[in-house]
Write a protein that holds these residues in place. Structure first.
Motif, short mmCIF file in Angstrom:
data_model
loop_
_atom_site.label_atom_id
_atom_site.label_comp_id
_atom_site.label_asym_id
_atom_site.label_seq_id
_atom_site.Cartn_x
_atom_site.Cartn_y
_atom_site.Cartn_z
N VAL A 9 -18.24 9.92 0.20
CA VAL A 9 -17.01 8.61 1.65
C VAL A 9 -16.86 10.09 1.54
N ALA A 10 -16.76 9.52 3.76
CA ALA A 10 -16.25 10.62 4.20
C ALA A 10 -14.98 10.10 5.33
N LEU A 11 -13.58 11.53 4.69
CA LEU A 11 -12.04 11.55 5.62
C LEU A 11 -13.20 12.38 7.04
N ILE A 12 -11.85 11.89 7.48
CA ILE A 12 -12.37 12.51 9.22
C ILE A 12 -11.39 12.08 10.02
N THR A 13 -10.60 13.50 10.67
CA THR A 13 -9.32 13.16 11.79
C THR A 13 -10.25 13.54 12.88
N ASP A 64 1.33 10.55 9.15
CA ASP A 64 -0.49 10.49 9.19
C ASP A 64 -1.68 10.66 8.85
N ILE A 65 -1.23 11.68 7.57
CA ILE A 65 -2.18 12.96 7.21
C ILE A 65 -2.49 11.77 5.78
N GLN A 66 -1.70 11.56 4.90
CA GLN A 66 -0.64 11.00 4.33
C GLN A 66 -1.38 9.46 4.45
N ALA A 67 -1.55 8.99 4.91
CA ALA A 67 -1.61 7.70 5.67
C ALA A 67 -3.47 7.42 5.31
N ILE A 68 -3.84 8.02 5.80
CA ILE A 68 -5.92 8.13 6.12
C ILE A 68 -5.58 8.38 4.92
N PHE A 69 -5.26 9.35 4.09
CA PHE A 69 -6.03 9.90 2.15
C PHE A 69 -5.60 8.34 2.05
N ASP A 70 -4.21 8.00 1.71
CA ASP A 70 -3.88 6.70 0.91
C ASP A 70 -4.93 5.30 1.12
N LEU A 71 -5.13 5.57 2.52
CA LEU A 71 -5.97 4.56 2.85
C LEU A 71 -7.43 4.81 2.24
N LEU A 119 -3.74 17.12 -1.02
CA LEU A 119 -3.74 15.98 -1.35
C LEU A 119 -5.42 15.61 -2.19
N VAL A 120 -6.39 16.38 -0.91
CA VAL A 120 -7.24 16.16 -1.67
C VAL A 120 -8.10 16.72 -2.65
N THR A 121 -7.85 17.65 -3.01
CA THR A 121 -8.53 18.68 -3.99
C THR A 121 -7.76 18.19 -5.02
N PRO A 122 -7.21 17.53 -5.62
CA PRO A 122 -7.39 16.91 -6.59
C PRO A 122 -7.46 16.11 -7.11
N VAL A 123 -8.14 15.41 -5.95
CA VAL A 123 -9.08 14.66 -5.91
C VAL A 123 -10.72 14.60 -6.25
N MET A 124 -11.03 15.70 -5.71
CA MET A 124 -12.69 15.98 -5.79
C MET A 124 -12.70 17.48 -6.87
N ARG A 126 -11.67 16.19 -10.19
CA ARG A 126 -11.49 14.92 -11.39
C ARG A 126 -13.01 15.05 -10.86
N GLN A 127 -13.27 14.51 -9.65
CA GLN A 127 -15.08 14.25 -9.14
C GLN A 127 -15.54 14.91 -10.03
N GLY A 128 -15.30 16.23 -9.55
CA GLY A 128 -16.61 17.56 -9.73
C GLY A 128 -17.07 18.56 -8.76
N GLN A 129 -16.65 17.60 -7.52
CA GLN A 129 -17.14 17.97 -6.15
C GLN A 129 -16.63 18.62 -4.80
N GLY A 130 -16.66 18.40 -4.51
CA GLY A 130 -16.67 17.75 -3.30
C GLY A 130 -16.92 19.66 -1.86
N ALA A 131 -16.38 18.92 -0.27
CA ALA A 131 -17.18 19.76 0.63
C ALA A 131 -16.12 19.47 1.84
N PHE A 132 -15.64 21.22 2.16
CA PHE A 132 -14.66 20.39 3.39
C PHE A 132 -14.94 20.97 4.83
N VAL A 133 -15.32 20.54 5.94
CA VAL A 133 -15.66 21.04 7.17
C VAL A 133 -14.32 20.92 8.38
N ASN A 134 -13.65 22.51 8.39
CA ASN A 134 -13.66 22.61 9.68
C ASN A 134 -13.73 22.75 11.23
N ILE A 135 -12.79 22.25 12.13
CA ILE A 135 -13.68 22.12 13.12
C ILE A 135 -12.99 23.17 14.24
N THR A 136 -12.90 24.29 14.36
CA THR A 136 -11.95 25.93 15.00
C THR A 136 -12.69 25.18 16.26
#
Length: 237
Positions: A9-13, A64-71, A119-124, A126-136
């Motif tokens: 699953v990917a979450l994209i703002t 709004d960040i909370q809302a997309i995370f919750d969804l 928000l997302v770090t505790p989820v990752m 629990r899953q044992g992995q995850g990745a973020f990309v920040n567009i600057t």
């Protein structure tokens, strides 16, 4: 054949247009399920096309960040990848920029990363992995008076990215930044390409493929980095 419930699953703002939409399409092609956010209905339209979910919102608003995370969690129960992408902050002459405009820039480009990570770090974890990309931006470390707010806070985003990666690398969670140059998500003057060693404007698809790589297992040993995707525009090595 992979069951849908096993797909990442990917979450994209900022996921309705431009680079965000291109990243969404690329990740969809690679088997990701999507949760998209953008200020307009464009995220909803794209999510419907790609079989994902969406909510309207802006990165500078904590609710709004909370809302997309919750969804995302309500729909999929997991988050494997996050792409933090936002619009452009206010511009102006350096000392004419108001406190309110500087505060907006901070909310857009720094606190949005912090809030999403909380928000997302505790989820990752629990899953044992995850990745973020920040567009600057390519100008994060070669500041331009044309983009004073953006340059200031995008550089800070790079610092946060390094601190986060140091803190969570051993837990299998990675965070990197992409620093785009002049990309065709915006209308550029024809002479703009002359500034670029490649003599062309970059494509949103090129940003998308870089993001997909950084989120993939192929980039499993890459974290805390600022990856320039600018056709050679920036000078320092």
């Amino acid at each position: 054949m992979q069951d849908d419930s096993e797909k990442p699953v990917a979450l994209i703002t900022g996921g309705g247009r431009g680079m965000g939409a291109a990243i969404a399409r690329e990740l969809h092609e690679r088997g990701y399920r999507l949760a998209l956010m953008s200020p307009s209905e464009s995220c909803e339209t794209l999510a419907a096309e790609l079989g994902g979910v969406a909510v309207r919102g802006v990165a500078e608003e904590a609710a709004d960040i909370q809302a997309i995370f919750d969804l995302a969690m309500m729909t999929y129960g997991r988050i494997d990848a996050v792409v933090n992408h936002t619009g452009h902050p206010p511009k102006g002459d350096l000392l004419d920029i108001t406190d309110e405009q500087w505060t907006l820039g901070s909310d857009m480009m720094i606190l949005s990363l912090v809030r999403m990570a909380r928000l997302v770090t505790p989820v990752m974890l629990r899953q044992g992995q995850g990745a973020f990309v920040n567009i600057t931006t390519f100008a994060a470390y070669e500041p331009s008076l044309v983009f004073p707010v953006s340059c200031t806070y995008r550089a800070a985003a790079g610092a946060f990215t390094k601190l986060y990666s140091d803190r969570y690398a051993a837990s299998g969670i990675r965070m990197n930044c992409i620093l785009p140059g002049y990309i065709d998500s915006l209308d550029h003057k024809p002479e703009t390409a002359d500034k670029v060693p490649m003599k062309r404007i970059g494509l949103v698809e090129e940003i998308a493929k870089t993001a997909a790589f950084l989120l993939s297992d192929g980039a499993g040993y890459i974290t805390g980095q600022n990856i320039r995707v600018d056709g050679g525009l920036t000078r320092h090595v």
